[in-house]
Design an enzyme around this catalytic site. Structure first.
Site, PDB file in Angstrom:
ATOM      1  N   LYS A 116       1.466  -1.417   0.088  1.00 45.57           N
ATOM      2  CA  LYS A 116      -0.019  -0.421  -0.015  1.00 45.57           C
ATOM      3  C   LYS A 116       0.923   1.128  -0.129  1.00 45.57           C
ATOM      4  O   LYS A 116       1.543   1.649   0.983  1.00 45.57           O
ATOM      5  CB  LYS A 116      -0.621  -0.019   1.415  1.00 45.57           C
ATOM      6  CG  LYS A 116      -1.913   0.940   0.857  1.00 45.57           C
ATOM      7  CD  LYS A 116      -3.255   0.672  -0.286  1.00 45.57           C
ATOM      8  CE  LYS A 116      -4.057   1.616   0.026  1.00 45.57           C
ATOM      9  NZ  LYS A 116      -5.300   1.605  -1.550  1.00 45.57           N
ATOM     10  N   SER A 319      -8.447  -0.286  -4.758  1.00 45.56           N
ATOM     11  CA  SER A 319      -9.190   0.620  -3.384  1.00 45.56           C
ATOM     12  C   SER A 319      -9.952   0.313  -3.027  1.00 45.56           C
ATOM     13  O   SER A 319     -10.894  -0.286  -3.251  1.00 45.56           O
ATOM     14  CB  SER A 319      -8.213   1.533  -3.144  1.00 45.56           C
ATOM     15  OG  SER A 319      -7.427   1.536  -1.824  1.00 45.56           O
TER      16      SER A 319
END
Length: 528
Positions: A116, A319
């Protein structure tokens, strides 16, 4: 301005229109389309050609996105002064750690997910090895598919096309800087022709001359698209809700996905008696977690109401874009859709260092350890950092657990392919995050079949897509972070306000709220 749906609709209408004999495509005027959207337009061109109607391309010059579309034509003509420039894909980002250090701004990042990397520019001055590894994998997948598809369409060997792209600087010397001749030599185009040559060719091939005996008879795409009728608007059918842009809280205009406004659109579609099935068209890199959850809940409620829900992923559905998609009955993505990035992070800015540079101190008392703990004028207490990280950890568990439940898999199986890692649509299908490869057309057909509506269902758009330009109109000077700095006498340079056009990461600053951590499911993962 024409959108993807306008282009596809006009081409499909022209396919069965006896007045239209061929398409002349001039792709140099096409801007802002991602590869997934271009693929849907290309599929429409393929259907047009399958009906026995030719597609001819003429261009002054083409970049690789424009050429991807052109490769689906029967014949490609290039102006002798033009060129075809294919460069490959890249994802180079700006990093702000040194700038923020100079300003005295402390960035506190809380995240879950090895890959991430969306907020790395705030805490590093370079891309992490994990970020480079993940980006190289998904961009490599996109570029491999581009090379394979274009090579097949142009009857070239993929290795030869890849070598031609990589060897452009050396090859151009052989034509003394003539890009047009080089494109012809490498069989990227079928001929070199001026606009006058094109018009003469059209007339020789039987296209009637224009009204004044000049040019050739034609109808402009915008004019033709405007005349394409939409039927059966009042009949029961498939409702299409478009989630296009960044996901933020509240009610938002087109170009941004609002937690309240987009959820309200899905709710309105569910309560409309005409809606027998719902297609959620997602083209979003994500955004705020709670806003995404508001939308996901409405998707789940729509399914609970007995209405089939199908997701069609566009260029990016990553996401938070995946968060709002995960509960659908079926998820469609193009092979070159960018998706995944299942992970979240939180960011919090404090400016005690900025105040110290100005000779300003802060001091006082509070009624408890948390009182005043979220003031940006004070250093972040490590215990408060532990609290925020615990919230982020739970958010990640909720995300992965929700995906696992929706996809019928074990938590650990999803966790392995989550970790904030980005995938192409094809890679995501191989890992069980996507059900089927296809575009909006296929998603609507699937939804109609689930609702037993037949092969030609009525389609009702609850919201139309918006231009990419609208999404990018962000003004950094309006962000709460810069407002907070100005409140303490720090005037940012004028060029900072221009950064969002160059660096989309600064969108996070625009929606940052002083005095509270912000939790995001966001992916800055579109290649340039």
């Amino acid at each position: 301005m024409l959108f993807r749906s306008d282009l596809v609709g006009a081409i499909d209408a022209a396919t069965t229109d006896n007045r239209i004999s061929r398409i002349l495509l001039e792709p140099q005027d096409l801007h802002g389309g991602g590869f997934a959207s271009l693929r849907e337009v290309a599929d429409a061109l393929d259907r047009f050609r399958a009906a026995g109607k030719p597609v001819v391309v003429w261009a002054a010059s083409m970049d690789q996105g424009q050429y991807y579309l052109a490769a689906h034509a029967d014949r490609i003509l290039l102006d002798p002064m033009g060129g075809v420039v294919l460069t490959g894909l890249a994802n180079y980002r700006l990093f702000y750690k040194d700038l923020l250090d100079r300003l005295g701004v402390d960035v506190h990042l809380f995240r879950v997910g090895q890959f991430k990397s969306a907020a790395e520019p705030y805490i590093l001055d370079h891309a992490s090895p994990e970020s480079k590894e993940a980006d190289a994998y998904w961009m490599g997948g996109l570029w491999d598919r581009y090379i394979d598809e274009v090579a097949k369409l142009r009857k070239l060997q993929p290795a030869a096309l890849r070598a031609a792209v990589d060897g452009l600087p050396e090859a151009i010397a052989g034509t003394k800087g003539d890009l047009g001749q080089l494109a012809f030599n490498e069989h990227l185009v079928d001929g070199l022709a001026t606009r006058d040559d094109l018009e003469n060719m059209m007339r020789k091939e039987g296209v009637p001359a224009g009204r004044k005996g000049e040019g050739f008879r034609q109808v402009d795409l915008r004019r033709y698209a405007a005349g394409v009728s939409v039927e059966n608007l009042m009949e029961p059918g498939v409702a299409v809700v478009v989630a296009e842009g960044e996901i933020v809280s509240g009610k938002q205009p087109q170009g941004t996905v609002g937690g309240e406004s987009t959820a309200a659109l899905i709710r309105a579609a569910r309560e409309d008696r005409r809606t027998k099935a719902l297609v959620l068209r997602v083209n979003s890199p994500g955004g705020e977690v709670y806003a995404a959850e508001q939308i996901r809940r409405e998707v789940a409620l729509t399914k609970d109401a007995g209405i089939p829900v199908v997701v069609s992923m566009g260029n990016v559905a990553a996401s938070g874009g995946y968060w709002i998609s995960m509960n659908a009955d079926r998820i469609f993505a193009e092979p070159n859709t960018i998706t995944g990035s299942i992970g979240i992070f939180g960011m919090y800015f404090t400016v005690p260092g900025t105040l110290d540079k100005l000779g300003v101190k802060t001091d006082g008392v509070g009624t408890g350890p948390l009182a005043g703990a979220f003031s940006i004028t004070r250093p972040l207490d490590p215990k408060v950092g532990m609290l925020i990280q615990a919230i982020i950890d739970k958010g990640y568990r909720d995300f992965v657990g929700g995906v696992a439940k929706a996809r019928g898999k074990e938590y650990d199986a999803i966790d392995t392919i989550a970790q904030g890692r980005v995938w192409t649509g094809q890679q995501a299908q191989e890992r069980g995050l996507v059900d089927q490869l296809g575009g909006l057309r296929e998603a609507i057909a699937d939804a109609a079949q689930r609702a037993k509506l037949g092969k030609t269902p009525a389609v009702h758009y609850v919201e139309a897509p918006v231009s990419a330009i609208t999404q990018m109109m962000i003004n950094a000077s309006d962000s709460s972070a810069s407002i907070a700095l100005r409140a303490y006498g720090v005037q940012l340079p004028s060029w900072v306000a221009q950064l969002p056009a160059m660096a989309p990461e600064l969108k996070l600053l625009k929606n940052a709220q002083s005095g509270k951590p912000n939790v995001y499911a966001y992916c800055f993962c579109e290649p340039r």
